[in-house]
Design a protein around this motif. Structure first.
Motif, PDB file in Angstrom:
ATOM      1  N   GLY A 267       0.905  -1.193   0.087  1.00 40.65           N
ATOM      2  CA  GLY A 267       0.251  -0.182  -0.059  1.00 40.65           C
ATOM      3  C   GLY A 267       0.687   1.258  -0.103  1.00 40.65           C
ATOM      4  O   GLY A 267       0.448   2.343  -0.917  1.00 40.65           O
ATOM      5  N   CYS A 268       2.017   1.303   0.859  1.00 38.56           N
ATOM      6  CA  CYS A 268       2.752   2.420   0.960  1.00 38.56           C
ATOM      7  C   CYS A 268       3.531   2.811  -0.603  1.00 38.56           C
ATOM      8  O   CYS A 268       3.683   3.823  -1.145  1.00 38.56           O
ATOM      9  N   LEU A 269       3.968   1.644  -1.046  1.00 37.65           N
ATOM     10  CA  LEU A 269       4.437   1.832  -2.524  1.00 37.65           C
ATOM     11  C   LEU A 269       3.442   2.383  -3.486  1.00 37.65           C
ATOM     12  O   LEU A 269       3.845   3.215  -4.457  1.00 37.65           O
ATOM     13  N   CYS A 270       2.131   1.889  -3.445  1.00 38.81           N
ATOM     14  CA  CYS A 270       1.235   2.437  -4.584  1.00 38.81           C
ATOM     15  C   CYS A 270       0.902   3.714  -4.299  1.00 38.81           C
ATOM     16  O   CYS A 270       0.638   4.675  -5.101  1.00 38.81           O
ATOM     17  N   LYS A 275      -0.703   6.071  -7.016  1.00 38.66           N
ATOM     18  CA  LYS A 275      -1.881   5.137  -7.122  1.00 38.66           C
ATOM     19  C   LYS A 275      -2.579   5.039  -5.745  1.00 38.66           C
ATOM     20  O   LYS A 275      -2.573   4.208  -4.897  1.00 38.66           O
ATOM     21  N   HIS A 276      -3.196   6.069  -5.404  1.00 39.04           N
ATOM     22  CA  HIS A 276      -3.401   6.733  -4.019  1.00 39.04           C
ATOM     23  C   HIS A 276      -4.699   5.579  -3.456  1.00 39.04           C
ATOM     24  O   HIS A 276      -4.385   5.116  -2.338  1.00 39.04           O
ATOM     25  N   VAL A 277      -5.736   5.508  -4.215  1.00 39.13           N
ATOM     26  CA  VAL A 277      -6.810   4.847  -3.900  1.00 39.13           C
ATOM     27  C   VAL A 277      -6.526   3.379  -3.598  1.00 39.13           C
ATOM     28  O   VAL A 277      -6.900   2.775  -2.561  1.00 39.13           O
ATOM     29  N   LEU A 278      -5.744   2.837  -4.358  1.00 39.27           N
ATOM     30  CA  LEU A 278      -5.449   1.258  -4.253  1.00 39.27           C
ATOM     31  C   LEU A 278      -4.527   1.220  -3.080  1.00 39.27           C
ATOM     32  O   LEU A 278      -4.542   0.222  -2.571  1.00 39.27           O
ATOM     33  N   GLY A 279      -3.604   2.204  -3.118  1.00 44.98           N
ATOM     34  CA  GLY A 279      -2.595   2.140  -1.837  1.00 44.98           C
ATOM     35  C   GLY A 279      -3.382   2.093  -0.492  1.00 44.98           C
ATOM     36  O   GLY A 279      -3.186   1.444   0.314  1.00 44.98           O
ATOM     37  N   VAL A 280      -4.450   3.066  -0.280  1.00 44.10           N
ATOM     38  CA  VAL A 280      -5.128   3.149   0.868  1.00 44.10           C
ATOM     39  C   VAL A 280      -5.940   1.911   0.797  1.00 44.10           C
ATOM     40  O   VAL A 280      -6.252   1.482   2.231  1.00 44.10           O
ATOM     41  N   VAL A 303       1.651  12.174   1.828  1.00 42.59           N
ATOM     42  CA  VAL A 303       1.980  11.777   0.425  1.00 42.59           C
ATOM     43  C   VAL A 303       1.106  12.147  -0.556  1.00 42.59           C
ATOM     44  O   VAL A 303       1.348  12.733  -1.668  1.00 42.59           O
ATOM     45  N   TRP A 304      -0.161  11.657  -0.238  1.00 40.23           N
ATOM     46  CA  TRP A 304      -1.281  11.960  -1.274  1.00 40.23           C
ATOM     47  C   TRP A 304      -1.506  13.472  -1.499  1.00 40.23           C
ATOM     48  O   TRP A 304      -1.394  14.041  -2.593  1.00 40.23           O
ATOM     49  N   ALA A 305      -1.379  14.210  -0.468  1.00 38.59           N
ATOM     50  CA  ALA A 305      -1.472  15.668  -0.427  1.00 38.59           C
ATOM     51  C   ALA A 305      -0.581  16.258  -1.248  1.00 38.59           C
ATOM     52  O   ALA A 305      -0.621  17.135  -1.890  1.00 38.59           O
ATOM     53  N   GLY A 306       0.762  15.729  -1.095  1.00 34.32           N
ATOM     54  CA  GLY A 306       1.915  16.298  -1.801  1.00 34.32           C
ATOM     55  C   GLY A 306       1.765  16.186  -3.385  1.00 34.32           C
ATOM     56  O   GLY A 306       2.451  17.038  -4.072  1.00 34.32           O
ATOM     57  N   HIS A 307       0.962  15.196  -3.711  1.00 33.36           N
ATOM     58  CA  HIS A 307       0.653  14.909  -5.285  1.00 33.36           C
ATOM     59  C   HIS A 307      -0.162  15.780  -5.778  1.00 33.36           C
ATOM     60  O   HIS A 307      -0.357  15.616  -6.867  1.00 33.36           O
TER      61      HIS A 307
END
Length: 517
Positions: A267-270, A275-280, A303-307
Motif C-alpha cells: 500500500g505504501c508503494l502504491c 496510485k492513491h486509492v489502491l494504496g489506501v 504523501v497523497w496531499a503532496g501529489h
C-alpha cells in the motif's frame, strides 16, 4: 559459534544480471557467482530445524506423526532437551549463513538473485515444520473455528468449543481470550479451517501458506520502496526476506504479522507511485488483519496531499476526505464479507496481559518495582501500569511529532511511518519479538551504514532467541539471556569482521589484508 570468512570456492557459475537493480544500485556494478556453500549451509540449518522441531517446537498435544511410536522419545525428557539443543544448532547455522551472505552482499559480490535463491532454500523446509518459537497458529485456527460453529470470535475464546484437537493445542494463556484481529484475518482463518477441519497438521501448513501471501507482497513492493528510499535492493532483501526474523519467526512461527506487513508495504508503494486509492485500500486490508497498521494511514495522507499540487492545507483536506472515504468503504466491505461486527475493537487491549521487558515501559516498571521492593512492599501491577501510562504519553508525542515532520510527503513520510510503527512496538504495554517487523519493513530500504547493519543483525538474532522453540518466554532466564546476548553480539561483529574470535588463521590474514570498512 565462529563465523569464518567465505573462501573463493563458495561460488558457482556466474549468474545473469540482476533485474531488480534500482536507481540507487547501478546496473553496471559487477556481479559475482552464486555463493553455493553459504546457501547450502543455511539449507542444512533449516533442515535441521525442521527435523528437530518434531520434538522441540510447538508440537501437538497428541501428535499423529510420532505418537507413541519408537521416535516419541524426542518429545519428552532428555530426548526433548537433545532435540532442542540440536534445533538451536540448526538456527545458528542459518544465522551463520545469513551473515556470510550479508558479507557477500555488502562487498557487492552477489546481487538480488543470489539473495532470493538463498531465502527460498532456507524458507522452504520450514513451510511444513511444526510451529517454531510460538504456538500462536493454534489460536488462529481456533479463532477461525469459532464463527464456523456460530460463535462470535470477538466475544468468546476458544475454550467454548467442544472440539478437542482445536482447543487443547491453544496455549493456556489464550484459552479464554477473544480474537484481537480484524475481519479480513477472521475470514481467512475461517476459510483455512473450512478446508482442513480438525486436521491440525494440515491446518498449520495451510495457515502458513496463506500468511506467505504477505511474503509475496513484500517481494513485489520492496524493490519500489528501496528505489524511493535510496537504498540497495540486495541489502534490503537480505535484511527483510532472508533474515532470521522472516525465516524463523514470521514463516516458521507462523505469524499473521507477515500478512499485515505485506499489505502495508504494498500500500505504501502504491501511494508513493500515485496510485492513491489502491494504496489506501491495501493498507486498509493490513488494518483488517491487525489494527496497528492504521498508524501508517495519516502519514500516507501527507504523501497523497503532496501529489495534488495545491496548498498544504487544501491538499491535506482533499487527501483526508478521499482517504477516509476509501478506508470506510473498504473496511465496511471486508467486515460485511467476513460476517462479523466491530467487536474486535474492544479486544485490542488483550495483548496487554503479556508482561515482559521487551516493552520498554513494562521493563522500566519492573525495574522500578524491584528497586522499591528493597525498601517497601508495593503491588507490582500498580507500578507497571503507571509506567505503561507514561510510556503511552511518550508514544503519543513521538507519533504526533513524526507525523508533523512528514508533512512534506514523499518517501520521507513513509520512512517516518516506519519510525512511528517501531516506536509503537517498543512503547506499547506489550511487545513480542515479531512486532519489530511492523516498522522495520518500511525503513529497510534506506541507505544503511555497515555498523548500523551489524546492530540490526545482533538485534534480529537476539529477538529470535528470546523465546524457546516451543514458544515459551525466556526473557527471565539470566544465564540463557547472557548466552543469547553473546551469540547476538558475535553475529553482529562477524558481519564486519570475519572470524572475530580469530579461530581461523586464514581469516585472520585476510582481515589484516582487507581495507577497513
Amino acid at each position: 559459534m565462529a563465523i569464518t570468512t567465505d573462501s573463493s570456492s563458495d561460488v558457482a557459475d556466474p549468474v545473469g544480471p540482476d533485474d531488480g537493480a534500482t536507481k540507487a544500485e547501478p546496473a553496471t556494478r559487477q556481479r559475482g557467482p552464486l555463493p553455493l556453500r553459504t546457501i547450502a549451509l543455511g539449507t542444512v540449518g533449516s533442515l535441521t530445524i525442521l527435523i528437530c522441531a518434531l520434538g522441540a517446537a510447538g508440537t501437538l498435544v497428541h501428535d499423529p506423526l510420532l505418537g507413541r511410536g519408537p521416535l516419541s522419545w524426542v518429545r519428552y525428557g532428555h530426548g526433548q532437551k537433545l532435540a532442542t539443543m540440536a534445533l538451536f544448532v540448526g538456527f545458528l547455522l542459518v544465522v551463520w549463513a545469513w551473515v556470510r551472505l550479508g558479507r557477500h552482499v555488502l562487498a557487492e559480490r552477489v546481487g538480488t538473485r543470489a539473495v532470493l535463491i538463498a531465502s527460498a532454500c532456507w524458507t522452504a523446509p520450514l513451510v511444513i515444520s511444526p510451529p517454531l518459537f510460538s504456538r500462536d497458529v493454534y489460536s488462529y485456527l481456533a479463532q477461525g473455528t469459532l464463527p464456523l460453529h456460530g460463535y462470535d470470535p470477538y466475544l468468546l475464546g476458544p475454550t467454548v468449543l467442544d472440539i478437542e484437537p482445536i482447543v487443547q493445542n491453544v496455549h493456556s494463556f489464550w484459552q479464554t481470550t477473544p480474537a484481537p484481529y480484524g475481519p479480513l484475518f477472521i475470514l481467512l482463518a475461517k476459510g483455512v479451517v473450512w478446508v482442513t477441519g480438525t486436521h491440525m497438521i494440515f491446518g498449520v501448513v495451510l495457515m502458513r501458506v496463506v500468511m506467505m501471501l504477505g511474503l509475496g507482497l513484500l517481494l513485489w513492493s520492496l524493490p519500489g520502496l528501496t528505489r524511493h528510499l535510496g537504498g540497495r535492493l540486495p541489502v534490503t532483501l537480505w535484511l527483510v526476506v532472508a533474515g532470521p526474523m522472516m525465516v524463523v519467526h514470521l514463516v516458521g512461527g507462523p505469524h499473521n504479522d507477515l500478512l499485515m506487513i505485506g499489505f502495508l508495504a504494498a500500500g505504501c508503494l502504491c501511494v508513493l507511485n500515485r496510485k492513491h486509492v489502491l494504496g489506501v485500500v491495501l493498507v486498509t486490508m493490513a488494518v483488517a488483519v491487525k489494527a496497528t497498521a492504521a498508524i501508517a494511514l495519516p502519514f500516507l495522507v501527507w504523501v497523497w496531499a503532496g501529489h495534488l499540487g495545491s496548498t498544504l492545507l487544501r491538499g491535506f483536506l482533499r487527501a483526508v476526505a478521499a482517504a477516509v472515504l476509501t478506508f470506510v468503504a473498504t473496511f465496511a466491505a471486508l467486515t460485511l464479507v467476513a460476517g462479523v461486527d466491530l467487536g474486535w475493537v474492544m479486544t485490542l487491549g488483550s495483548s496487554s496481559r503479556i508482561v515482559n521487558w521487551l516493552s520498554l515501559p513494562t521493563g522500566i516498571g519492573e525495574l522500578i518495582h524491584t528497586l522499591i521492593g528493597i525498601f517497601v512492599d508495593v503491588n507490582k501491577s500498580w507500578v507497571v501500569n503507571i509506567v505503561r501510562a507514561l510510556g503511552g504519553l511518550l508514544l503519543l508525542v513521538i507519533l504526533v511529532r513524526q507525523w508533523w515532520l512528514a508533512r512534506e510527503g514523499g518517501p520521507d513520510a513513509v520512512r517516518r511511518a516506519g519510525i512511528a510503527l517501531l516506536a509503537l512496538a517498543i512503547l506499547s504495554p506489550a511487545t513480542l519479538p515479531w512486532y519489530l517487523t511492523w516498522g522495520f519493513v518500511l525503513v529497510a530500504g534506506i541507505a544503511w551504514q555497515r555498523r548500523q547493519l551489524a546492530g540490526v543483525v545482533g538485534i534480529a538474532v537476539f529477538l529470535v532467541l528470546t523465546y524457546s522453540p516451543a514458544g515459551e518466554d525466556q526473557l527471565y532466564q539470566p544465564l540463557y539471556l547472557l548466552l543469547a546476548v553473546a551469540v547476538s553480539v558475535l553475529a553482529g561483529v562477524s558481519l564486519l569482521r570475519p572470524d572475530p574470535l580469530r579461530l581461523s588463521i586464514r581469516a585472520d590474514r585476510e582481515e589484516q589484508a582487507a581495507p577497513s570498512p
